[in-house]
Each structure stands twice: as structure tokens, then as C-alpha cells.
Design a protein around this motif. Structure first.
Motif, PDB file in Angstrom:
ATOM      1  N   ALA A   6     -26.734 -63.069  41.700  1.00 36.31           N
ATOM      2  CA  ALA A   6     -25.631 -63.628  40.915  1.00 36.31           C
ATOM      3  C   ALA A   6     -26.082 -63.928  39.495  1.00 36.31           C
ATOM      4  O   ALA A   6     -25.277 -64.176  38.619  1.00 36.31           O
ATOM      5  CB  ALA A   6     -25.111 -64.903  41.569  1.00 36.31           C
ATOM      6  N   GLY A   7     -27.397 -63.915  39.255  1.00 37.21           N
ATOM      7  CA  GLY A   7     -27.973 -64.226  37.955  1.00 37.21           C
ATOM      8  C   GLY A   7     -29.343 -64.851  38.137  1.00 37.21           C
ATOM      9  O   GLY A   7     -29.923 -64.776  39.221  1.00 37.21           O
ATOM     10  N   ARG A   8     -29.824 -65.492  37.081  1.00 35.69           N
ATOM     11  CA  ARG A   8     -31.107 -66.207  37.120  1.00 35.69           C
ATOM     12  C   ARG A   8     -30.924 -67.591  36.521  1.00 35.69           C
ATOM     13  O   ARG A   8     -30.093 -67.790  35.648  1.00 35.69           O
ATOM     14  CB  ARG A   8     -32.180 -65.479  36.308  1.00 35.69           C
ATOM     15  N   VAL A   9     -31.748 -68.513  36.985  1.00 39.08           N
ATOM     16  CA  VAL A   9     -31.744 -69.853  36.403  1.00 39.08           C
ATOM     17  C   VAL A   9     -32.264 -69.721  34.978  1.00 39.08           C
ATOM     18  O   VAL A   9     -33.353 -69.200  34.749  1.00 39.08           O
ATOM     19  CB  VAL A   9     -32.628 -70.832  37.205  1.00 39.08           C
ATOM     20  N   GLY A  10     -31.455 -70.168  34.042  1.00 36.90           N
ATOM     21  CA  GLY A  10     -31.811 -70.072  32.632  1.00 36.90           C
ATOM     22  C   GLY A  10     -32.227 -71.407  32.055  1.00 36.90           C
ATOM     23  O   GLY A  10     -32.757 -72.276  32.753  1.00 36.90           O
ATOM     24  N   GLY A  14     -29.437 -80.620  29.119  1.00 35.09           N
ATOM     25  CA  GLY A  14     -29.372 -82.059  29.378  1.00 35.09           C
ATOM     26  C   GLY A  14     -30.443 -82.507  30.356  1.00 35.09           C
ATOM     27  O   GLY A  14     -31.391 -81.792  30.640  1.00 35.09           O
ATOM     28  N   LEU A  15     -30.246 -83.714  30.880  1.00 34.64           N
ATOM     29  CA  LEU A  15     -31.257 -84.316  31.741  1.00 34.64           C
ATOM     30  C   LEU A  15     -30.792 -84.495  33.183  1.00 34.64           C
ATOM     31  O   LEU A  15     -31.448 -85.165  33.971  1.00 34.64           O
ATOM     32  CB  LEU A  15     -31.674 -85.681  31.172  1.00 34.64           C
ATOM     33  N   ASP A  16     -29.643 -83.889  33.549  1.00 37.04           N
ATOM     34  CA  ASP A  16     -29.099 -84.109  34.887  1.00 37.04           C
ATOM     35  C   ASP A  16     -29.358 -82.961  35.854  1.00 37.04           C
ATOM     36  O   ASP A  16     -28.876 -82.964  36.982  1.00 37.04           O
ATOM     37  CB  ASP A  16     -27.594 -84.375  34.803  1.00 37.04           C
ATOM     38  N   GLY A  17     -30.114 -81.940  35.450  1.00 36.77           N
ATOM     39  CA  GLY A  17     -30.387 -80.792  36.313  1.00 36.77           C
ATOM     40  C   GLY A  17     -29.491 -79.598  36.045  1.00 36.77           C
ATOM     41  O   GLY A  17     -29.620 -78.570  36.694  1.00 36.77           O
ATOM     42  N   SER A  18     -28.557 -79.727  35.088  1.00 38.47           N
ATOM     43  CA  SER A  18     -27.694 -78.598  34.733  1.00 38.47           C
ATOM     44  C   SER A  18     -28.510 -77.516  34.039  1.00 38.47           C
ATOM     45  O   SER A  18     -29.515 -77.797  33.389  1.00 38.47           O
ATOM     46  CB  SER A  18     -26.581 -79.043  33.780  1.00 38.47           C
ATOM     47  N   PHE A  19     -28.046 -76.272  34.162  1.00 38.87           N
ATOM     48  CA  PHE A  19     -28.725 -75.160  33.489  1.00 38.87           C
ATOM     49  C   PHE A  19     -27.738 -74.038  33.228  1.00 38.87           C
ATOM     50  O   PHE A  19     -26.697 -73.930  33.873  1.00 38.87           O
ATOM     51  CB  PHE A  19     -29.899 -74.641  34.326  1.00 38.87           C
ATOM     52  N   TYR A  20     -28.091 -73.202  32.260  1.00 39.22           N
ATOM     53  CA  TYR A  20     -27.320 -72.003  31.975  1.00 39.22           C
ATOM     54  C   TYR A  20     -27.770 -70.911  32.944  1.00 39.22           C
ATOM     55  O   TYR A  20     -28.921 -70.880  33.362  1.00 39.22           O
ATOM     56  CB  TYR A  20     -27.536 -71.535  30.535  1.00 39.22           C
ATOM     57  N   VAL A  21     -26.864 -70.015  33.272  1.00 38.63           N
ATOM     58  CA  VAL A  21     -27.182 -68.879  34.128  1.00 38.63           C
ATOM     59  C   VAL A  21     -27.436 -67.677  33.234  1.00 38.63           C
ATOM     60  O   VAL A  21     -26.577 -67.299  32.435  1.00 38.63           O
ATOM     61  CB  VAL A  21     -26.029 -68.578  35.115  1.00 38.63           C
ATOM     62  N   ASP A  22     -28.625 -67.100  33.348  1.00 41.40           N
ATOM     63  CA  ASP A  22     -28.960 -65.885  32.603  1.00 41.40           C
ATOM     64  C   ASP A  22     -28.448 -64.674  33.381  1.00 41.40           C
ATOM     65  O   ASP A  22     -28.522 -64.640  34.612  1.00 41.40           O
ATOM     66  CB  ASP A  22     -30.472 -65.755  32.425  1.00 41.40           C
ATOM     67  N   THR A  23     -27.971 -63.686  32.672  1.00 39.58           N
ATOM     68  CA  THR A  23     -27.447 -62.428  33.227  1.00 39.58           C
ATOM     69  C   THR A  23     -26.527 -62.643  34.434  1.00 39.58           C
ATOM     70  O   THR A  23     -26.782 -62.121  35.513  1.00 39.58           O
ATOM     71  CB  THR A  23     -28.575 -61.435  33.587  1.00 39.58           C
ATOM     72  N   GLY A  48     -19.227 -74.067  30.648  1.00 44.60           N
ATOM     73  CA  GLY A  48     -19.620 -72.888  29.882  1.00 44.60           C
ATOM     74  C   GLY A  48     -18.555 -71.818  29.920  1.00 44.60           C
ATOM     75  O   GLY A  48     -17.381 -72.092  30.119  1.00 44.60           O
ATOM     76  N   THR A  49     -18.975 -70.585  29.737  1.00 47.14           N
ATOM     77  CA  THR A  49     -18.063 -69.443  29.713  1.00 47.14           C
ATOM     78  C   THR A  49     -18.460 -68.473  30.827  1.00 47.14           C
ATOM     79  O   THR A  49     -19.516 -68.629  31.441  1.00 47.14           O
ATOM     80  CB  THR A  49     -18.149 -68.702  28.365  1.00 47.14           C
ATOM     81  N   ASP A  50     -17.648 -67.441  31.049  1.00 41.49           N
ATOM     82  CA  ASP A  50     -18.006 -66.440  32.057  1.00 41.49           C
ATOM     83  C   ASP A  50     -19.270 -65.688  31.645  1.00 41.49           C
ATOM     84  O   ASP A  50     -20.058 -65.292  32.489  1.00 41.49           O
ATOM     85  CB  ASP A  50     -16.865 -65.441  32.265  1.00 41.49           C
ATOM     86  N   GLU A  51     -19.468 -65.494  30.343  1.00 37.92           N
ATOM     87  CA  GLU A  51     -20.658 -64.790  29.843  1.00 37.92           C
ATOM     88  C   GLU A  51     -21.895 -65.683  29.861  1.00 37.92           C
ATOM     89  O   GLU A  51     -23.016 -65.192  29.903  1.00 37.92           O
ATOM     90  CB  GLU A  51     -20.438 -64.290  28.411  1.00 37.92           C
ATOM     91  N   ARG A  52     -21.684 -66.999  29.787  1.00 35.47           N
ATOM     92  CA  ARG A  52     -22.812 -67.939  29.762  1.00 35.47           C
ATOM     93  C   ARG A  52     -22.451 -69.199  30.557  1.00 35.47           C
ATOM     94  O   ARG A  52     -22.200 -70.261  29.987  1.00 35.47           O
ATOM     95  CB  ARG A  52     -23.155 -68.303  28.324  1.00 35.47           C
TER      96      ARG A  52
END
Length: 143
Positions: A6-10, A14-23, A48-52
């Protein structure tokens, strides 16, 4: 159902464990279960967005150690879709067999025994027959 990428952890956000999804390769709505490493986690928040996409997984307080990990989701494979594990070991006549499938920036790449890299795109791949264990490649892509 099969686990697919589905992607990679990017990059953490912030400091709550959130992250962007790469690819990102799938929609990732809240409530979706993802396999990360050896655990299955549910998406508790999505922004975020569907792309990011920006997501937070239940139970993840610090995303930094997960950076780069694959995110896997259950999905049906479509026609002309294969898992990397189905392709590894397939013979490419005259060039040996596939030793690994590498996730490239724009496409997956087959690495053959002799070190040849073949982009896994329709122009380069003539036919995939996993039942026969064979992949026919357009010779123009074999150098």
C-alpha cells in the motif's frame, strides 16, 4: 485476499506517531488494517491528500523506527497483476532467472541472475506465465 503493498512509512509528522505514506498505491481510509513488520494496525486517523496521505496507526506513538517499512493491505489481485514472490525464480529464457524484484521510483524492476535489470513495464515484458515459471522479455530491454 492477498497482502499487497500500500506504500511505505515515510517522514514522521509531529510527536503523536503520525507519518506520511511514501509511494501510496491504495486508498487508505480510516479503519483500514495495515500490516507493518510483524503487526497489524488499524488507521485511526487520516489526513493529507491522496498523493501524500498522512496517517496515524493505533498503538504507534513514534513512527521514526518504522520509517521505510512496507505497509501491506489485503486486496484482490487484478488480471495482469502479480506478487513479487510469484516472479522471483521465474526463468527469463537466455538470461537466467529473476533473483529479486526491486521497488523503483516509477516502476518495479526485475533483477536477473546475471545482474541485468529489467523494468516491469508493458513495453519490456512480453508475457508472464507464473504457472510455467517463465517471463518473456522484449530483447531490446536486455542490452
Amino acid at each position: 485476499m492477498t497482502l499487497v503493498t500500500a506504500g511505505r512509512v515515510g517522514k514522521p509528522h509531529g510527536l503523536d506517531g503520525s507519518f506520511y505514506v511514501d509511494t501510496p498505491r491504495h486508498e487508505l481510509p480510516e479503519g483500514t488494517s495495515l500490516t507493518v513488520g510483524d503487526s497489524v494496525r488499524r488507521i485511526a486517523r487520516r489526513g493529507g491528500t491522496d498523493e501524500r496521505p498522512l496517517i496515524w496507526l493505533e498503538g504507534v506513538e513514534d513512527a521514526r523506527p518504522l520509517r521505510g517499512e512496507l505497509l501491506l493491505v489485503e486486496d484482490e489481485l487484478g488480471q495482469d497483476e502479480w506478487l513479487a514472490s510469484d516472479l522471483v525464480g521465474c526463468a527469463v529464457p537466455g538470461h537466467g532467472s529473476v533473483v529479486q524484484v526491486v521497488d523503483g521510483e516509477s516502476c518495479s524492476v526485475l533483477e536477473l541472475e546475471d545482474g541485468t535489470l529489467v523494468p516491469f513495464i508493458s513495453d519490456a515484458i512480453e508475457r508472464v506465465d507464473t504457472d510455467a515459471g517463465e517471463i518473456r522479455v522484449n530483447e531490446g530491454f536486455l542490452g
